[in-house]
Design a protein around this motif. Structure first.
Motif, PDB file in Angstrom:
ATOM      1  N   CYS A 120      12.515   0.302 -60.978  1.00 15.81           N
ATOM      2  CA  CYS A 120      13.649  -0.286 -60.271  1.00 15.81           C
ATOM      3  C   CYS A 120      14.432   0.825 -59.570  1.00 15.81           C
TER       4      CYS A 120
ATOM      5  N   ARG B 261      17.431   0.881 -58.738  1.00 10.75           N
ATOM      6  CA  ARG B 261      18.836   0.964 -59.139  1.00 10.75           C
ATOM      7  C   ARG B 261      18.989   1.434 -60.582  1.00 10.75           C
ATOM      8  N   CYS B 262      18.376   0.718 -61.515  1.00 12.18           N
ATOM      9  CA  CYS B 262      18.586   1.038 -62.939  1.00 12.18           C
ATOM     10  C   CYS B 262      17.468   1.907 -63.519  1.00 12.18           C
TER      11      CYS B 262
ATOM     12  N   GLU C 247      12.651  -1.974 -50.920  1.00 17.38           N
ATOM     13  CA  GLU C 247      12.853  -1.185 -52.129  1.00 17.38           C
ATOM     14  C   GLU C 247      12.550  -2.097 -53.306  1.00 17.38           C
TER      15      GLU C 247
ATOM     16  N   LEU D 237      13.268  -3.564 -56.838  1.00 24.39           N
ATOM     17  CA  LEU D 237      14.396  -3.763 -57.732  1.00 24.39           C
ATOM     18  C   LEU D 237      14.006  -4.758 -58.817  1.00 24.39           C
TER      19      LEU D 237
ATOM     20  N   CYS E 257      18.991  -6.342 -60.884  1.00 24.07           N
ATOM     21  CA  CYS E 257      19.573  -5.515 -59.827  1.00 24.07           C
ATOM     22  C   CYS E 257      19.431  -6.207 -58.467  1.00 24.07           C
ATOM     23  N   HIS E 258      18.318  -6.919 -58.268  1.00 28.69           N
ATOM     24  CA  HIS E 258      18.117  -7.650 -57.022  1.00 28.69           C
ATOM     25  C   HIS E 258      19.178  -8.737 -56.868  1.00 28.69           C
TER      26      HIS E 258
ATOM     27  N   GLU F 140      22.148  -8.729 -58.225  1.00 30.47           N
ATOM     28  CA  GLU F 140      23.419  -8.040 -57.991  1.00 30.47           C
ATOM     29  C   GLU F 140      23.535  -7.586 -56.539  1.00 30.47           C
ATOM     30  N   GLU F 141      22.447  -7.091 -55.977  1.00 30.71           N
ATOM     31  CA  GLU F 141      22.446  -6.632 -54.587  1.00 30.71           C
ATOM     32  C   GLU F 141      22.747  -7.789 -53.634  1.00 30.71           C
TER      33      GLU F 141
END
Length: 116
Positions: free
Chosen positions: A35, A37-38, A70, A72, A76-77, A79-80
């Motif tokens: 991922c 992000r995390c 990207e 994710l 996180c997806h 959240e984006e």
């Protein structure tokens, strides 16, 4: 007998699956299964929880170099996309300057306490 809605919905789902399979397969070959992000790592067992996010939010913009993608995780997806929806709904997410408060509710407290 299928309704017109069911037919249109089935066609849309087929189109989405076909489109997604193309860029998803390319992105999974191109990028490590982590991922963005995390930094959660993925294996074949949990790969369905790793999504391809379109950086510019245009799902039809899929350059072959992967510059609009990207990877994710589903959390996180989500959240984006929530951040993007809030940007569209409420405007800029940049912080504005917050001026210090000038009102002091306790300005005369000592005098009031002494007067009793």
């Amino acid at each position: 007998m299928t309704s017109k809605f069911d037919k249109v919905r089935a066609e849309q789902l087929e189109y989405n699956a076909k489109r997604e399979k193309g860029y998803r397969e390319k992105a999974l070959k191109m990028y490590p299964w982590v991922c963005g992000r995390c930094a959660r790592e993925f294996t074949h067992k949990n790969l369905s929880e790793l999504t391809v996010h379109h950086v510019n939010h245009d799902h039809d913009h899929n350059p072959s170099d992967g510059s609009n993608w990207e990877l994710l995780c589903v959390y996180c997806h989500d959240e984006e996309h929530t951040k993007f929806e809030n940007l569209v709904r409420y405007g800029s997410t940049s912080e504005t300057e917050v001026k210090p408060a000038t009102f002091n509710p306790f300005a005369d407290l000592k005098a009031k306490m002494n007067s009793k």
